[in-house]
Design a protein around this motif. Structure first.
Motif, PDB file in Angstrom:
ATOM      1  N   PRO A 256       0.821  -1.219   0.000  1.00  0.00           N
ATOM      2  CA  PRO A 256       0.000   0.000   0.000  1.00  0.00           C
ATOM      3  C   PRO A 256       0.858   1.275   0.000  1.00  0.00           C
ATOM      4  CG  PRO A 256      -0.900  -1.570   1.548  1.00  0.00           C
ATOM      5  CD  PRO A 256       0.406  -2.127   1.083  1.00  0.00           C
ATOM      6  N   ALA A 257       2.001   1.209   0.693  1.00  0.00           N
ATOM      7  CA  ALA A 257       2.868   2.392   0.705  1.00  0.00           C
ATOM      8  C   ALA A 257       3.428   2.669  -0.683  1.00  0.00           C
ATOM      9  CB  ALA A 257       4.006   2.185   1.702  1.00  0.00           C
ATOM     10  N   LEU A 258       3.684   1.603  -1.445  1.00  0.00           N
ATOM     11  CA  LEU A 258       4.088   1.795  -2.832  1.00  0.00           C
ATOM     12  C   LEU A 258       2.977   2.525  -3.584  1.00  0.00           C
ATOM     13  CD1 LEU A 258       5.631  -1.709  -3.656  1.00  0.00           C
ATOM     14  CD2 LEU A 258       6.818   0.365  -2.966  1.00  0.00           C
ATOM     15  N   GLY A 259       1.744   2.203  -3.206  1.00  0.00           N
ATOM     16  CA  GLY A 259       0.603   2.906  -3.798  1.00  0.00           C
ATOM     17  C   GLY A 259       0.602   4.386  -3.438  1.00  0.00           C
ATOM     18  N   PHE A 260       0.968   4.704  -2.187  1.00  0.00           N
ATOM     19  CA  PHE A 260       1.050   6.125  -1.811  1.00  0.00           C
ATOM     20  C   PHE A 260       2.081   6.837  -2.678  1.00  0.00           C
ATOM     21  CE2 PHE A 260      -1.666   5.203   1.444  1.00  0.00           C
ATOM     22  CZ  PHE A 260      -1.144   4.737   2.648  1.00  0.00           C
ATOM     23  N   MET A 261       3.246   6.163  -2.817  1.00  0.00           N
ATOM     24  CA  MET A 261       4.327   6.769  -3.600  1.00  0.00           C
ATOM     25  C   MET A 261       3.826   7.081  -5.011  1.00  0.00           C
ATOM     26  SD  MET A 261       7.150   6.558  -1.598  1.00  0.00           S
ATOM     27  CE  MET A 261       8.527   6.580  -2.724  1.00  0.00           C
ATOM     28  N   SER A 262       3.116   6.107  -5.599  1.00  0.00           N
ATOM     29  CA  SER A 262       2.661   6.279  -6.976  1.00  0.00           C
ATOM     30  C   SER A 262       1.505   7.252  -7.106  1.00  0.00           C
ATOM     31  CB  SER A 262       2.264   4.925  -7.568  1.00  0.00           C
ATOM     32  OG  SER A 262       3.396   4.105  -7.708  1.00  0.00           O
ATOM     33  N   SER A 263       0.938   7.677  -5.979  1.00  0.00           N
ATOM     34  CA  SER A 263      -0.089   8.720  -6.029  1.00  0.00           C
ATOM     35  C   SER A 263       0.542  10.092  -5.859  1.00  0.00           C
ATOM     36  CB  SER A 263      -1.115   8.521  -4.914  1.00  0.00           C
ATOM     37  OG  SER A 263      -1.662   7.235  -4.954  1.00  0.00           O
ATOM     38  N   ILE A 264       1.497  10.166  -4.955  1.00  0.00           N
ATOM     39  CA  ILE A 264       2.058  11.467  -4.581  1.00  0.00           C
ATOM     40  C   ILE A 264       3.083  11.952  -5.599  1.00  0.00           C
ATOM     41  CG2 ILE A 264       3.429  12.643  -2.816  1.00  0.00           C
ATOM     42  CD1 ILE A 264       2.003  10.831  -0.765  1.00  0.00           C
ATOM     43  N   ILE A 265       3.936  11.043  -6.053  1.00  0.00           N
ATOM     44  CA  ILE A 265       5.002  11.485  -6.971  1.00  0.00           C
ATOM     45  C   ILE A 265       4.438  12.084  -8.257  1.00  0.00           C
ATOM     46  CG2 ILE A 265       6.879  10.635  -8.437  1.00  0.00           C
ATOM     47  CD1 ILE A 265       7.833   8.981  -6.090  1.00  0.00           C
ATOM     48  N   PRO A 266       3.486  11.415  -8.938  1.00  0.00           N
ATOM     49  CA  PRO A 266       2.962  12.048 -10.162  1.00  0.00           C
ATOM     50  C   PRO A 266       2.344  13.412  -9.901  1.00  0.00           C
ATOM     51  CG  PRO A 266       2.273   9.764 -10.035  1.00  0.00           C
ATOM     52  CD  PRO A 266       2.905  10.095  -8.724  1.00  0.00           C
ATOM     53  N   THR A 267       1.644  13.548  -8.767  1.00  0.00           N
ATOM     54  CA  THR A 267       1.006  14.836  -8.491  1.00  0.00           C
ATOM     55  C   THR A 267       2.045  15.939  -8.374  1.00  0.00           C
ATOM     56  OG1 THR A 267      -0.808  13.752  -7.354  1.00  0.00           O
ATOM     57  CG2 THR A 267      -0.450  16.077  -6.860  1.00  0.00           C
ATOM     58  N   PHE A 268       3.125  15.678  -7.631  1.00  0.00           N
ATOM     59  CA  PHE A 268       4.090  16.754  -7.408  1.00  0.00           C
ATOM     60  C   PHE A 268       5.127  16.845  -8.514  1.00  0.00           C
ATOM     61  CE2 PHE A 268       2.472  18.422  -3.586  1.00  0.00           C
ATOM     62  CZ  PHE A 268       1.816  17.373  -2.982  1.00  0.00           C
ATOM     63  N   ALA A 269       5.179  15.849  -9.399  1.00  0.00           N
ATOM     64  CA  ALA A 269       5.994  15.974 -10.604  1.00  0.00           C
ATOM     65  C   ALA A 269       5.155  16.522 -11.751  1.00  0.00           C
ATOM     66  CB  ALA A 269       6.577  14.620 -10.993  1.00  0.00           C
ATOM     67  N   ARG A 270       3.885  16.669 -11.474  1.00  0.00           N
ATOM     68  CA  ARG A 270       2.934  17.220 -12.437  1.00  0.00           C
ATOM     69  C   ARG A 270       2.976  16.490 -13.776  1.00  0.00           C
ATOM     70  NH1 ARG A 270       0.853  19.679  -9.450  1.00  0.00           N
ATOM     71  NH2 ARG A 270      -0.744  20.758 -10.646  1.00  0.00           N
ATOM     72  N   ARG A 271       3.053  15.158 -13.674  1.00  0.00           N
ATOM     73  CA  ARG A 271       2.941  14.347 -14.892  1.00  0.00           C
ATOM     74  C   ARG A 271       2.503  12.951 -14.479  1.00  0.00           C
ATOM     75  NH1 ARG A 271       7.270  11.434 -18.005  1.00  0.00           N
ATOM     76  NH2 ARG A 271       5.604   9.930 -17.700  1.00  0.00           N
ATOM     77  N   PRO A 272       1.896  12.204 -15.394  1.00  0.00           N
ATOM     78  CA  PRO A 272       1.466  10.853 -15.019  1.00  0.00           C
ATOM     79  C   PRO A 272       2.676   9.972 -14.717  1.00  0.00           C
ATOM     80  CG  PRO A 272       0.594  11.498 -17.176  1.00  0.00           C
ATOM     81  CD  PRO A 272       1.583  12.527 -16.794  1.00  0.00           C
ATOM     82  N   ILE A 273       2.424   8.896 -13.995  1.00  0.00           N
ATOM     83  CA  ILE A 273       3.518   7.997 -13.618  1.00  0.00           C
ATOM     84  C   ILE A 273       4.187   7.441 -14.867  1.00  0.00           C
ATOM     85  CG2 ILE A 273       2.149   5.870 -13.540  1.00  0.00           C
ATOM     86  CD1 ILE A 273       4.621   6.807 -10.819  1.00  0.00           C
ATOM     87  N   PHE A 274       5.495   7.287 -14.818  1.00  0.00           N
ATOM     88  CA  PHE A 274       6.244   6.692 -15.911  1.00  0.00           C
ATOM     89  C   PHE A 274       6.106   5.172 -15.826  1.00  0.00           C
ATOM     90  CE2 PHE A 274       9.737   6.720 -18.952  1.00  0.00           C
ATOM     91  CZ  PHE A 274      10.252   5.443 -18.808  1.00  0.00           C
TER      92      PHE A 274
END
Lengths: 612, 196, 310
Positions: A256-274
């Motif tokens: 689930p924490a990996l899920g948090f990472m994949s939610s937060i990083i795209p938002t603050f990188a302002r692009r969809p997950i790679f």
């Protein structure tokens, strides 16, 4: 705001509440309270270990402290809080009005709460379990642990695994069958994928610890011999059963924490997950591989050498899917337009702390290295690096990220940064020295150590770090309380994120969405669901095509009462096996009345009924 | 605003379309895993033993009677499921009653099985593993019979709506699980000691 | 030299393990640095918004490829080390049986000739340069034998017999302790391995084989009589006397041991007196009962007698 929908979907009482957001917040607050309590136990342990030959806490109390610290952190905090974040967010992220089986969800919370209260209650009475969170027989068996201490531990497991199993079923059903039209599996947010993968793992891992702990209680209470070598049983059987659960258990916390990472990083990188497809496959691969590692906890036990090498290979190879995730996050950041806010800061700690912990994990995955490092403070360092770096820091990031959605208010960035740095530095100060302590021969689970060993300095430093962590915890609580009362209003989408929970108000209304969007079609919304009764749209598994409408239940007190009955039966059966028999009767009555349809609700449903 | 009107959709569906099915599958995954682990523990205890079984194996008679009863019960169970899916209340009532009676018979025979195991749970690890494996399946059986009883009563008293047919159909699936799960358990506990 | 440090190697197995550790550590350090640099660069580029996606797929795939290769290397290195640890030549091994108890180690030197067998507790002397084959069993709960200077650890599991073969190549004193939580005094279950040059070892072993010396004076005689006729003999054995208890450490050559209570306190007359009259003041929870009823001269006599058992 739709007043009719609000009236239909709101909860009407405290004990009868079934709204998934209400239950989730109760879960989050309660598990955080257990986290703080378990943390206080750790602080006491660290005070005892700060200097050699200390007599601040004697061995009996110390053994209870480390047992309850581990048990509470794993069973009452780490898994439940991750599940709870899923309970809150998954229905919102998939565009649903509720979680599947909302009454069962409420029931699971009460069972969890009562179990946790029992554990800390018996610790307060000085009859807390004292054989470690892993509780190996024969030490934990009837001969060497007389009394009820270990029985409370074993039953605590029963409470919490029941709650976790039920939530897992709900999450799978919600994510597969209740997504908004057009949200194909390929469009499902990575956090939802993470929770689904975690939930499947729970279904297959938790029964192992259920079996193990029930067999232990049976050995202790009714004279079975599962773990008694004198009558054909085997102490190593416990280890296999426990670790078959125990290894996946850490992934229940990590994924689930990996899920948090994949939610937060795209938002603050302002692009969809790679690399979305690779990320999904990596989650699934981690889950499968996670079931194939358990013997690495048993390398020092009497097992065939060739078998152990297989588990070394599996334990090392599981690093690959995690590496894929890490590299994709780095690529996302690299090619984004980063905005630095507190959630991102906490998430960045992962790259420092979890990666280090994963690398020490590679070390202990090797049999020869593990034979030196097993059961020393090196492992204590490793496990805290992966759990705190890999789960707790992202969790705090997730709280800073979603607190605005839960409460409608922003948390303080300044306090957040202070908390982060004190926690990060405190963590390193507390846990880094434990690597060297382990290599210097300090074993685990010892209440003190001789002066001559030379372990005093590193232990003292570690204790200072532990107190820093405690201070950071206080800062967090202060931030939460102040922000809840006086934080800046958040609005629907303060971070500019693109998952569905941000497309409704903060906090969301009881019914989550007034207009359920149809994804893949610009501006189309769902109509035709009843507003005077709780109607939900069920869609197909892969493509989320509308399939049928389903009437959802109203608030009811039966989940609460059934949980009370279950608690009485579980605790009673610690004292007498007959409690299983007479204690089942109120449970049966409770769940029957819970199920039994009501005339008025049936009439309502019949009015909306359409046969397939 | 363009809309997607779903009011014409049915308000319940059978099989894997239904939410209840997914819940049931989750339950079967859990309980199936638990049974598999109990069987694995039994086999593990076997692997550690010098003599197997340490006691005489369980008496074949009542266990085999129960296998027969369980397999036969598939018929009324299947007919009840069909009746539910057809929405035929009268047929459903009939076959639920038959299932219930068979279920009670199976529980009675199971009680007799427990008296003929030739080992107590506290004699040795073999006895413990044997009782646990049988006991776990018995809990599933008892739960299933109780669920069937509740549904049967409900079909007579009401209040009824279309969704209750889905519940009845799902209960039939759980019945299949209980029956099919018994076969490997029966083979392991009754036959492997005689052949191995 | 730090006595319980895994890098203070005194034997071939501990040495191989330490080598593997350094190789692994080096690789892990490089990987850690690479990940941190990549993350730092990503943050820098991302902050400026100048990071080009060009070649990102290739970069990620290469990183995964490199990681896989490194992991495969580590797997091979680990298995190779594991094999090497087992290669020790045990053809002329000294055989010792170690039985774990709460909270002491029962050490029984084996020999095909029964008259050459002897038993001691908590301290193991071994000859330098000769393999030692330890047979590990446990009487009560799971314990774990661990002397890091020599080898990794091995669990002592009730109902099972395990074997650990090791060798000391340097003379010295190597400390270990129980490495599996075994209850309230788990922290106080140390063990000591004395690696002695061959001749010194033979001399020590010969001494251990001798029965206890008879009491040399009045107090020692009184101590002997109290021991043999009192409750001590119910649990302890002293070869050469009627005391034949098997539930507690063998005390035949107790005075040759450096500590009491498996490393808890030094073995000197004051500590011994306290231990005998109230062991729970020293190590609460041990199985040995208190003997506060002993008169002063009786206690002194026991201490004197036990002190004569070199």
């Amino acid at each position: 705001m739709n007043p009719l929908l609000e009236r239909t979907w709101r909860d009407t009482g405290f004990f009868s509440a079934i709204n998934h957001k209400t239950i989730a917040l109760r879960y989050i607050v309660t598990s955080f309270a257990f986290f703080v309590a378990a943390g206080i136990l750790a602080a006491l342990m660290r005070l005892q270990l700060a200097v050699p030959e200390n007599d601040f806490i004697g061995p009996d109390l110390y053994n209870q402290l480390f047992t309850v610290h581990g048990t509470a952190m794993m069973f009452l905090f780490a898994v439940p809080v991750m599940e709870a974040m899923g309970v809150y967010l998954v229905p919102l992220m998939v565009g649903a009005r509720s979680i599947a089986f909302p009454r069962m969800n409420a029931f699971s919370y009460w069972v969890f709460l009562f179990g946790g209260v029992m554990l800390f209650g018996v610790l307060a009475l000085n009859i807390g379990p004292d054989t470690g969170w892993f509780s190996y027989p024969p030490l934990a068996g009837p001969e060497h642990s007389p009394g009820k201490r270990v029985d409370f531990y074993a039953q605590l497991i029963t409470f919490t695994e029941l709650a976790a199993l039920l939530v897992a079923i709900e999450i799978i059903a919600t994510a597969f069958k209740m997504r908004a039209p057009g949200m194909t599996l390929a469009r499902m947010p990575l956090f939802v994928w993470a929770m689904v993968v975690t939930s499947f793992m729970i279904l297959f891992a938790m029964p192992a610890v259920m079996f193990a702990s029930t067999a232990l209680i049976a050995d202790r209470l009714v004279g079975t011999h599962f773990y008694n070598p004198a009558e054909g049983g085997d102490a190593v059987l416990w280890q296999h059963l426990f670790w078959f659960f125990g290894h996946p258990e850490v992934y229940l916390i990590f994924i689930p924490a990996l899920g948090f990472m994949s939610s937060i990083i795209p938002t603050f990188a302002r692009r969809p997950i790679f690399g979305y497809p690779a990320m999904v496959l990596a989650l699934i691969a981690t889950a499968f591989l996670g079931f194939g590692l358990w013997v690495h906890h048993m390398f020092a036990a009497h097992l065939p050498e060739l078998g152990k090498s297989f588990f070394t290979a599996a334990s090392m190879l599981i690093a690959i899917p995690t590496a894929i995730q890490i590299f994709c996050w780095i690529a996302t950041l690299w090619t984004g337009r980063i905005v630095f806010r507190t959630p991102l800061l906490f998430v960045l700690a992962f790259f420092f702390i979890l990666v280090a912990g994963g690398l020490t994990g590679i070390m202990v995955a090797s049999v020869p290295l593990d034979l030196q490092l097993h059961d020393t403070y090196f492992v204590v360092a490793h496990l805290h690096y992966v759990l705190i770096g890999g789960a707790v820091f992202p969790l705090f990031g997730a709280w800073y990220y979603w607190f605005p959605k839960f409460t409608g208010r922003m948390m303080s960035e300044r306090l957040g940064q202070w908390q982060f740095w004190i926690a990060f530095i405190g963590f390193e100060v507390a846990f880094f020295p434990m690597h060297t302590l382990g290599m210097d021969g300090m074993t685990r689970r010892i209440h003190t150590y001789p002066e001559a060993m030379g372990w005093g300095a590193a232990n003292f430093i570690s204790t200072v770090g532990a107190l820093m962590i405690a201070a950071s915890g206080v800062l967090f609580i202060v931030n939460v309380v102040r922000s809840y009362r006086r934080g800046a209003p958040a609005g629907d989408n303060p971070w500019g994120a693109d998952t569905l929970e941000w497309a409704t108000s903060s906090p969301p209304p009881s019914y989550n969405f007034d207009r359920i969007p149809v994804l893949g079609s610009e501006g189309v919304v769902v109509t035709g669901l009843a507003e005077k009764s709780r109607e939900v749209l069920i869609t197909t598994v892969v493509d989320a095509m509308p399939d049928h409408r389903l009437a959802f239940p109203n608030p009811t007190i039966w989940p609460f009462l059934s949980a009370v009955a279950v608690t009485v039966m579980f605790i009673g059966s610690i004292f007498t096996p007959w409690a299983v028999v007479w204690g089942s009767i109120p449970i049966v009555v409770g769940v029957t009345l819970w199920f039994w349809p009501r005339k008025d609700e049936t009439r309502e449903h019949l009015a909306l009924e359409k046969r397939p | 605003m363009k809309t997607l009107d779903v009011s014409w959709l049915p308000s319940y569906k059978y099989g894997h379309h239904s939410l209840m099915w997914w819940g049931l599958m989750g339950l079967i995954a859990i309980e199936g895993t638990a049974l598999a682990l109990a069987a694995a523990a039994y086999l593990y205890v076997w692997s550690q033993a010098n003599v197997w079984p340490p006691n005489a194996p369980p008496e074949l008679f009542w266990g085999t009677v129960n296998v027969a009863l369980l397999l036969v019960s598939i018929v009324p169970n299947h007919l009840a499921k069909r009746a539910a899916e057809d929405g035929d209340d009268a047929r459903l009532r009939l076959w639920l009653v038959v299932c219930l009676l068979m279920g009670l018979a199976m529980l009675a025979v199971r009680a007799l099985e427990f008296t003929a195991l030739n080992a107590r749970w506290d004699t040795n690890a073999y006895g413990s593993a044997l009782w646990f494996l049988l006991g776990l399946h018995t809990v599933h059986l008892a739960t299933d019979v109780y669920d069937t009883a509740v549904l049967t009563v409900l079909m007579f008293t009401g209040p009824l709506e279309g969704r209750r047919h889905v519940d009845a159909a799902e209960n039939a699936i759980f019945w299949y699980f209980v029956v099919y799960a018994w076969i490997p358990v029966y083979a392991i506990t009754y036959w492997m000691p005689r052949l191995g | 030299m730090r006595v319980q440090n895994m890098f203070s190697v005194a034997g071939p197995q501990a040495e191989r393990i330490a080598e593997l550790w350094w190789i692994t550590f080096a690789i892990c350090l490089v990987v850690f640095a690479a990940v941190l640099v990549a993350t730092g660069l990503a943050l820098w580029k991302g902050r400026k918004g100048t990071g080009s996606g060009h070649g990102a797929h290739l970069a990620v795939a290469s990183a995964v490829g490199v990681s896989t290769v490194l992991l495969l290397f580590l797997i091979v290195a680990s298995v190779a080390t594991d094999r090497a640890l087992a290669q020790i030549d045990a053809s002329d091994a000294l055989k010792i049986e170690v039985v774990g108890n709460r909270w002491w180690w029962d050490i029984r030197y084996q020999d095909p000739d029964p008259s050459r067998r002897f038993t001691t507790a908590n301290e193991i002397a071994i000859p330098v340069g000769r393999a030692v084959e330890l047979t590990l069993r446990a009487n009560d709960v799971i314990h774990s034998f661990w002397v890091p200077a020599l080898h990794g650890k091995k669990d002592l599991i009730p109902g099972r017999t395990a074997t650990l073969t090791l060798r000391a190549d340097k003379p010295g004193t190597y400390r270990g302790q129980c490495a599996e939580f075994c209850g309230v005094q788990h922290a106080k279950m140390a063990l000591f391995v004395y690696a002695l040059p061959a001749q010194e070892y033979e001399a020590w072993a010969e001494q251990q084989r001798r029965p206890a010396p008879p009491p040399a004076d009045g107090p020692q005689q009184l101590g002997h009589d109290l021991f043999v006729k009192g409750t001590c003999a119910m649990c302890h054995a002293i070869q050469g006397t009627p005391a034949n208890g098997r539930r507690a450490p063998d005390l035949t050559h107790f005075a040759s041991r450096k500590t009491i209570g498996a490393g808890t306190v030094p073995n000197d007359p004051q500590q011994l007196a306290v231990w005998i009259s109230d062991p729970h003041a020293v190590k609460p929870g041990v199985n040995m009962p208190a003997h506060a009823f002993l008169k002063r001269e009786e206690l002194a006599a026991l201490v004197a007698y036990l002190g004569s058992l070199k």
